[in-house]
Design a protein around this motif. Structure first.
Motif, mmCIF file in Angstrom:
data_model
loop_
_atom_site.group_PDB
_atom_site.id
_atom_site.type_symbol
_atom_site.label_atom_id
_atom_site.label_comp_id
_atom_site.label_asym_id
_atom_site.label_seq_id
_atom_site.Cartn_x
_atom_site.Cartn_y
_atom_site.Cartn_z
ATOM 1 N N VAL A 139 0.865 -1.182 0.000
ATOM 2 C CA VAL A 139 0.000 0.000 0.000
ATOM 3 C C VAL A 139 0.898 1.228 0.000
ATOM 4 N N GLY A 140 0.526 2.226 -0.789
ATOM 5 C CA GLY A 140 1.343 3.413 -0.909
ATOM 6 C C GLY A 140 2.293 3.301 -2.079
ATOM 7 N N TRP A 176 0.545 7.214 6.779
ATOM 8 C CA TRP A 176 1.815 7.668 6.221
ATOM 9 C C TRP A 176 1.921 7.453 4.716
ATOM 10 N N THR A 177 1.081 6.618 4.126
ATOM 11 C CA THR A 177 1.151 6.440 2.670
ATOM 12 C C THR A 177 0.755 7.709 1.930
ATOM 13 N N ALA A 178 0.080 8.625 2.611
ATOM 14 C CA ALA A 178 -0.338 9.874 1.965
ATOM 15 C C ALA A 178 0.843 10.778 1.636
ATOM 16 N N ASP A 179 2.045 10.457 2.157
ATOM 17 C CA ASP A 179 3.197 11.319 1.865
ATOM 18 C C ASP A 179 3.738 11.104 0.454
ATOM 19 N N GLY A 180 3.284 10.024 -0.215
ATOM 20 C CA GLY A 180 3.677 9.805 -1.598
ATOM 21 C C GLY A 180 5.018 9.133 -1.781
ATOM 22 N N HIS A 181 5.744 8.847 -0.707
ATOM 23 C CA HIS A 181 7.037 8.182 -0.877
ATOM 24 C C HIS A 181 7.305 7.082 0.137
ATOM 25 N N ASP A 182 6.281 6.656 0.870
ATOM 26 C CA ASP A 182 6.427 5.535 1.802
ATOM 27 C C ASP A 182 5.332 4.514 1.529
ATOM 28 N N HIS A 259 8.311 7.453 13.660
ATOM 29 C CA HIS A 259 9.716 7.482 14.073
ATOM 30 C C HIS A 259 10.566 6.626 13.142
ATOM 31 N N ARG A 260 10.032 5.461 12.775
ATOM 32 C CA ARG A 260 10.786 4.499 11.978
ATOM 33 C C ARG A 260 11.112 5.048 10.590
ATOM 34 N N ILE A 261 10.252 5.898 10.039
ATOM 35 C CA ILE A 261 10.512 6.439 8.701
ATOM 36 C C ILE A 261 11.157 7.827 8.775
ATOM 37 N N GLY A 262 11.568 8.249 9.982
ATOM 38 C CA GLY A 262 12.399 9.434 10.084
ATOM 39 C C GLY A 262 11.771 10.676 10.671
ATOM 40 N N HIS A 263 10.576 10.581 11.233
ATOM 41 C CA HIS A 263 9.924 11.759 11.800
ATOM 42 C C HIS A 263 10.273 11.921 13.277
#
Length: 308
Positions: A139-140, A176-182, A259-263
């Motif tokens: 997804v994403g 988080w899929t709404a960010d377009g790159h995860d 946190h895991r994807i860098g936030h």
């Protein structure tokens, strides 16, 4: 005759007053008992003194520190960058410090609450985990992070049910899929990037404690390639977060995966506005409204100022 009568009267008088030979024999028999009582009293006094010394050495209490829960609501703890699970010395980071955890840097999220009866949060876990026999499509868009969902045996949480709920959270258009790159993909076998584990409080304490994180039976943690969700939080939510239990579960997953994807942590953007998913909402909303999602239904990021 008079002398004999006088001797008899003297013996009778001694017998009546308890001062005769029989009385002296009785006093001799009582002396060991008196010594025994004295020794017993002395032993009890020494035991009391030793108990006082132990209480002093334990910081004034013979039980766990009563301030442990309060400390966790004011402070986040995480291991130094790059510390694998089970190693390293913890770093205590006061609220307000950044806690960016790309790649799974360990940290404990302060989300204490009150256990509600009958929720299964006091279940006796075995320490062994069941991997959900479920998988899904990615997804994403962008880099795909594969993850497994596991639940501890004895927790009372069905693995497939938990996997369905967690995969739904990560696939939600407000996630988080709404960010377009995860992108994310639920897998049950093969290579994976991280695991999401639901565990009983003692098991959480053991796993997180191996990395130097002190969860006190109350909070979640992120260590190594594992997101450890406390069963108590999963079943009861938090009294600091109003709204459905599912939304609180979404906040746990979105915050930890964020946190895991860098936030890093973010603050309230203004009174009446939604609190960011990366905000430590347990520390107070500061005028914001409780919110579990990083994006709104229109794809707008619900962020706030970076916490310095």
């Amino acid at each position: 005759m008079h002398s004999a009568k006088k001797r008899k009267s003297v013996r009778a008088a001694h017998a009546g007053t308890g001062r005769g030979p029989a009385s002296r024999s009785s006093h001799r028999e009582d002396r060991p008992r008196a010594r025994y009582r004295a020794l017993l009293i002395a032993a009890l006094a020494v035991a009391g003194l030793l108990g006082s010394v132990l209480v002093f050495l334990n910081g004034g209490t013979t039980g766990a520190s009563s301030g442990a829960g309060d400390a966790m609501t004011r402070m986040e703890v995480r291991a130094p960058a790059g510390t694998p699970a089970g190693t390293g010395t913890p770093t205590r980071v006061p609220d307000g410090k950044p806690s960016v955890t790309p790649g799974g840097k360990p940290h404990a999220a302060p989300t204490p609450g009150v256990t509600k009866p009958g929720t299964g949060s006091a279940a006796a876990g075995t320490g062994r985990f069941i991997t959900a026999a479920a998988s899904g499509k990615p997804v994403g868009t962008g880099a795909i992070r594969r993850y497994k969902v596991q639940v501890e045996q004895g927790s009372g949480v069905p693995a497939t049910t938990a996997a369905d709920e967690i995969s739904g959270i990560l696939a939600d258009p407000r996630g988080w899929t709404a960010d377009g790159h995860d992108a994310f993909q639920l897998v049950s076998s093969g290579p994976y990037d991280f695991e999401i584990k639901i565990a009983t409080p003692p098991t959480v304490d053991r796993i997180c404690g191996a990395a130097g994180l002190h969860t006190h039976g109350e909070v979640n943690c992120d260590v190594g390639d594992q997101v450890i969700v406390n069963l108590k939080r999963w079943n009861t939510g938090s009294p600091e977060f109003p709204g459905p239990l599912h939304d609180y579960r979404a906040l746990i997953i979105n915050h930890e995966v964020g946190h895991r994807i860098g936030h890093g942590h973010e603050g309230c953007p203004g009174p009446g506005r939604p609190a960011p998913a990366m905000m430590q909402q347990i520390d107070g909303l500061h005028g914001c409204t409780a919110n579990a999602w990083p994006y709104d239904s229109h794809g707008t990021y619900l962020g706030g100022p970076p916490v310095p």
